[in-house]
Design an enzyme around this catalytic site. Structure first.
Site, PDB file in Angstrom:
ATOM      1  CB  ALA A 286      -0.330   0.253   0.834  1.00  0.00           C
ATOM      2  N   GLY A 287       2.364   1.124  -0.550  1.00  0.00           N
ATOM      3  CA  GLY A 287       2.711   1.882  -0.879  1.00  0.00           C
ATOM      4  C   GLY A 287       3.754   2.874   0.975  1.00  0.00           C
ATOM      5  CG  LEU A 288       2.064   2.864   4.306  1.00  0.00           C
ATOM      6  CD1 LEU A 288       0.608   2.568   5.462  1.00  0.00           C
ATOM      7  CD2 LEU A 288       2.013   4.564   4.258  1.00  0.00           C
ATOM      8  N   GLY A 289       5.875   0.653   2.750  1.00  0.00           N
ATOM      9  CA  GLY A 289       6.765   0.192   3.134  1.00  0.00           C
ATOM     10  C   GLY A 289       7.100  -0.858   3.456  1.00  0.00           C
ATOM     11  CB  SER A 290       5.081  -3.797   4.569  1.00  0.00           C
ATOM     12  OG  SER A 290       4.551  -4.303   2.569  1.00  0.00           O
ATOM     13  CB  SER A 291       8.697  -5.916   0.963  1.00  0.00           C
ATOM     14  OG  SER A 291       8.652  -4.694  -0.007  1.00  0.00           O
TER      15      SER A 291
ATOM     16  CB  ALA B  27       9.339  -2.871   7.257  1.00  0.00           C
TER      17      ALA B  27
ATOM     18  CG  ASP C 202      10.509   1.640   0.002  1.00  0.00           C
ATOM     19  OD1 ASP C 202      10.018   2.682  -0.411  1.00  0.00           O
ATOM     20  OD2 ASP C 202       9.471   0.854   0.129  1.00  0.00           O
TER      21      ASP C 202
HETATM   22  O1  PMV Z   1       4.248   2.745  -3.472  1.00  0.00           O
HETATM   23  P1  PMV Z   1       6.408   2.399  -2.885  1.00  0.00           P
HETATM   24  O2  PMV Z   1       6.215   2.491  -1.368  1.00  0.00           O
HETATM   25  O3  PMV Z   1       7.270   1.080  -3.113  1.00  0.00           O
HETATM   26  O4  PMV Z   1       7.337   3.561  -4.081  1.00  0.00           O
HETATM   27  C1  PMV Z   1       7.432   4.153  -5.469  1.00  0.00           C
HETATM   28  C2  PMV Z   1       8.478   4.820  -5.162  1.00  0.00           C
HETATM   29  C3  PMV Z   1       8.365   5.119  -6.924  1.00  0.00           C
HETATM   30  O5  PMV Z   1       8.708   6.577  -6.693  1.00  0.00           O
HETATM   31  C4  PMV Z   1       6.664   5.120  -7.896  1.00  0.00           C
HETATM   32  C5  PMV Z   1       9.358   3.989  -7.773  1.00  0.00           C
HETATM   33  C6  PMV Z   1      10.533   3.863  -6.903  1.00  0.00           C
HETATM   34  O6  PMV Z   1      11.251   2.889  -6.563  1.00  0.00           O
HETATM   35  O7  PMV Z   1      10.442   4.688  -6.305  1.00  0.00           O
END
Ligand code: PMV
Length: 329
Positions: A115-120, A122, A164
């Site tokens: 969901a964009g919060l870096g779970s994997s 972490a 991340d």
């Molecule tokens: O959704 P996330 O947390 O994996 O972030 C992706 C971030 C991008 O800038 C869209 C892609 C990247 O690899 O930096």
């Protein structure tokens, strides 16, 4: 037995533009993955995962190809979860020069998956830290970050940024520009997160921005403008001006929207946060679905989001100045 934990993250500014060499500022949040590692006296791995949006599963194997879960959950979810754990185990074995070490591993996480919060990241960071310590090796946070980046590269076929894993290993606010990652000063940041229950396809979203940028000069300019927001945002962070940061988050969201990576539910949550009086709000991560992040020291945004159609979960998560840490050993 060693238990290590590592935080998830939000992007305060700069996702997508970071792919084209602009700086970005991810920030660790007080939501963690915890990984328990106990060495076995054989070379097998037994992985038990809870709260990974999987309702819990256990799998025991000596190599990934023979992994058979003891519960009926989708093979692809299992393989996705196991891929990171397996890559973390490989890094721990390599760091300790113990290629045949076997482990019992338990993963618990309060970070929503994908969901964009870096779970994997972490899980990978906490897994490498716990695994190496269990084998008697202590790595610095920077060494854990480097190994976690290599693990993500393995799992994601060479497509991973350092953002991340570095942020999760070191905690706090981080500045990423290409391979250069460093900690930066930040005030207490009252983050509120809204989650729409879905996940965007990062590869597809990145490809969409790439083709817009190639087709239109003004799209390339939009990417550069995001970089300008980040450069100014760094000064504002150092000054501790949280109200100004909120304005910059709103601006950053507008530019991400223009690049086509927002969605109806993300926009609805961003507007609900602003209506509730948040200092600013934006999508975080790749977009297309997933999470927004708002700044609000009061309870209003969290309450407003909970009543917003399309918002499945809303929670407060302050900036976490701690990165990876040992919880028990
Ligand atoms: O959704 P996330 O947390 O994996 O972030 C992706 C971030 C991008 O800038 C869209 C892609 C990247 O690899 O930096």
């Amino acid at each position: 037995m060693v238990v290590s934990s590592a935080p998830g993250k939000v992007y305060l500014f700069g996702e997508h533009a970071v792919v084209y060499g602009e700086p970005a500022v991810p920030c660790a949040i007080e939501r963690r993955a915890r990984v328990t590692v106990e060495e076995r006296d054989d070379d097998r791995l037994r992985v038990h995962a809870e709260d990974l949006s999987l309702d819990g599963f256990t799998v025991e194997y000596s190599d990934e190809a023979n992994a058979t879960p003891d519960v009926d959950v989708s093979e692809s979810l299992i393989q996705a979860g196991i891929g990171y754990i397996d890559a973390a185990v490989e890094q721990a074995r390599d760091a300790a020069d113990a290629p045949n070490a076997g482990f019992d591993i338990t993963v618990e996480s309060d970070i929503p998956l994908g969901a964009g919060l870096g779970s994997s990241a972490a899980v990978t960071v906490a897994g490498i830290d716990a695994g190496t310590r269990e084998l008697g090796v202590e790595l610095s946070a920077e060494e854990v970050a480097e190994r976690a980046y290599q693990a993500e590269l393995d799992v994601q076929d060479g497509e991973a940024s350092r953002a991340d894993t570095f942020c999760s290993a070191t905690g706090g606010a981080v500045r990423v520009e290409g391979d250069d990652c460093r900690a930066i000063e930040a005030p207490d940041l009252p983050f509120v997160i809204g989650f729409d229950g879905s996940a965007g396809d990062t590869g597809e979203l990145v490809a969409g921005v790439r083709s817009l940028r190639e087709e239109y000069d003004f799209a390339a300019e939009t990417v550069r403008n995001i970089g300008d927001i980040v450069r100014y945002g760094e000064q504002v962070l150092a000054e501790g001006d949280v109200e100004e940061l909120g304005k910059l988050m709103n601006f950053n969201h507008g530019l991400l929207e223009a690049l086509g990576v927002s969605s109806r539910s993300l926009d609805q949550m961003v507007w609900a946060a602003r209506d509730a009086g948040a200092l600013g709000a934006k999508l975080t991560g790749a977009g297309g679905g997933g999470c927004i992040v708002a700044l609000d020291p009061t309870e209003a945004t969290e309450t407003g989001l909970k009543f917003t159609p399309g918002c499945e979960d809303a929670f407060r998560a302050e900036l976490d100045t701690d990165g990876v840490r040992v919880e028990e050993s």
